[in-house]
Design an enzyme around this catalytic site. Sequence first.
Site, PDB file in Angstrom:
ATOM      1  N   PRO A  11       0.782  -1.229   0.000  1.00 23.54           N
ATOM      2  CG  PRO A  11      -0.197  -1.145   2.103  1.00 23.54           C
ATOM      3  CD  PRO A  11       0.481  -2.089   1.153  1.00 23.54           C
ATOM      4  CG  ASN A  12      -0.392   4.351   1.164  1.00 21.59           C
ATOM      5  OD1 ASN A  12      -1.348   4.819   0.540  1.00 21.59           O
ATOM      6  ND2 ASN A  12      -0.491   3.904   2.388  1.00 21.59           N
ATOM      7  NE  ARG A  19       0.802  13.968  -1.165  1.00 20.93           N
ATOM      8  CZ  ARG A  19      -0.058  13.504  -2.050  1.00 20.93           C
ATOM      9  NH1 ARG A  19       0.048  12.284  -2.448  1.00 20.93           N
ATOM     10  NH2 ARG A  19      -1.021  14.238  -2.543  1.00 20.93           N
ATOM     11  CE1 TYR A  24       9.130   4.909   2.759  1.00 21.71           C
ATOM     12  CE2 TYR A  24       7.670   6.814   2.650  1.00 21.71           C
ATOM     13  CZ  TYR A  24       8.091   5.661   3.279  1.00 21.71           C
ATOM     14  OH  TYR A  24       7.485   5.252   4.434  1.00 21.71           O
ATOM     15  CG  ASN A  75       8.461  -2.312   0.045  1.00 23.71           C
ATOM     16  OD1 ASN A  75       7.918  -2.419   1.156  1.00 23.71           O
ATOM     17  ND2 ASN A  75       9.062  -1.200  -0.347  1.00 23.71           N
ATOM     18  CB  ALA A  78       1.607  -0.088   6.156  1.00 20.34           C
ATOM     19  CD  GLU A  99      10.820  -8.042   5.346  1.00 24.07           C
ATOM     20  OE1 GLU A  99      11.115  -9.164   5.843  1.00 24.07           O
ATOM     21  OE2 GLU A  99      10.419  -7.080   6.026  1.00 24.07           O
ATOM     22  CG  HIS A 101      11.285  -2.768   4.198  1.00 27.92           C
ATOM     23  ND1 HIS A 101       9.926  -2.693   4.089  1.00 27.92           N
ATOM     24  CD2 HIS A 101      11.559  -3.951   4.801  1.00 27.92           C
ATOM     25  CE1 HIS A 101       9.394  -3.776   4.615  1.00 27.92           C
ATOM     26  NE2 HIS A 101      10.357  -4.564   5.053  1.00 27.92           N
ATOM     27  NE  ARG A 108      10.541   5.634   8.250  1.00 31.78           N
ATOM     28  CZ  ARG A 108       9.559   5.523   7.342  1.00 31.78           C
ATOM     29  NH1 ARG A 108       9.629   4.567   6.417  1.00 31.78           N
ATOM     30  NH2 ARG A 108       8.533   6.341   7.361  1.00 31.78           N
TER      31      ARG A 108
HETATM   32  O1  CA2 Z   1      10.713   1.665   3.456  1.00 31.36           O
HETATM   33  C1  CA2 Z   1       9.843   0.987   2.901  1.00 31.36           C
HETATM   34  O2  CA2 Z   1       9.962   0.553   1.751  1.00 31.36           O
HETATM   35  C2  CA2 Z   1       8.513   0.729   3.613  1.00 31.36           C
HETATM   36  O3  CA2 Z   1       8.100  -0.596   3.305  1.00 31.36           O
HETATM   37  C3  CA2 Z   1       7.542   1.751   3.066  1.00 31.36           C
HETATM   38  C4  CA2 Z   1       6.178   1.721   3.756  1.00 31.36           C
HETATM   39  C5  CA2 Z   1       6.333   1.777   5.281  1.00 31.36           C
HETATM   40  O4  CA2 Z   1       5.071   1.606   5.882  1.00 31.36           O
HETATM   41  C6  CA2 Z   1       7.283   0.708   5.791  1.00 31.36           C
HETATM   42  O5  CA2 Z   1       7.420   0.861   7.193  1.00 31.36           O
HETATM   43  C7  CA2 Z   1       8.646   0.836   5.135  1.00 31.36           C
HETATM   44  C8  CA2 Z   1       5.358   2.934   3.323  1.00 31.36           C
HETATM   45  C9  CA2 Z   1       5.106   3.008   1.860  1.00 31.36           C
HETATM   46  C10 CA2 Z   1       4.432   4.299   1.565  1.00 31.36           C
HETATM   47  O6  CA2 Z   1       5.075   4.896   0.486  1.00 31.36           O
HETATM   48  C11 CA2 Z   1       4.952   6.227   0.293  1.00 31.36           C
HETATM   49  C12 CA2 Z   1       5.647   6.739  -0.760  1.00 31.36           C
HETATM   50  C13 CA2 Z   1       5.605   8.077  -1.009  1.00 31.36           C
HETATM   51  C14 CA2 Z   1       4.848   8.909  -0.205  1.00 31.36           C
HETATM   52  C15 CA2 Z   1       4.143   8.387   0.855  1.00 31.36           C
HETATM   53  C16 CA2 Z   1       4.190   7.036   1.106  1.00 31.36           C
END
Ligand code: CA2
Length: 148
Positions: A11-12, A19, A24, A75, A78, A99, A101, A108
């Site tokens: 997700p996201n 963003r 990221y 990946n 969340a 896996e 990230h 974090r």
């Molecule tokens: O660091 C990573 O790749 C994560 O898997 C990214 C997830 C986060 O919940 C994990 O703890 C670590 C979040 C992905 C959301 O991606 C976004 C990208 C751009 C703007 C907002 C969110």
Amino acid sequence: MAKPIYILNGPNLDLLGKREPEIYGAQSLADIAQALEDKARELGLEIVFRQSNHEGELVDWVREAGEKGAALIINAAAYTHSSVALLDAILASGLPCIEVHLSNIYRREAFRHHSYISKAATGVICGLGSKGYELALLALAERLKENR
Ligand code: CA2
């Protein structure tokens, strides 16, 4: 024809490049997919690259990977920190799984320090941005070659 490596994104991650670039990176998910397609071609591999905001859809895709794929890069975003369903699906798939990230989850918030997925992972890469996916692909390419 050889089975593809499934690369699944949670997700996201479709917001990448739009963003929070300080966490990221500036690349979009489409940029990452393209770079991985190029790398896979170099390595003589096929990939299936997908993203979903829905846990059940990701579970279905892990199960599809178990039937049609050679390995998995995930990946889970969340869902990494919450999904026993994804853990069970990866374990049931029996696939080698890396896996990934983008961010270093250990630098974090504390709730990101635990991953349900890691129990099913052959390896874990975090904190190296999109390079992590590429390194995962390289590692799996070597592993699949050894097991041929
Ligand atoms: O660091 C990573 O790749 C994560 O898997 C990214 C997830 C986060 O919940 C994990 O703890 C670590 C979040 C992905 C959301 O991606 C976004 C990208 C751009 C703007 C907002 C969110």
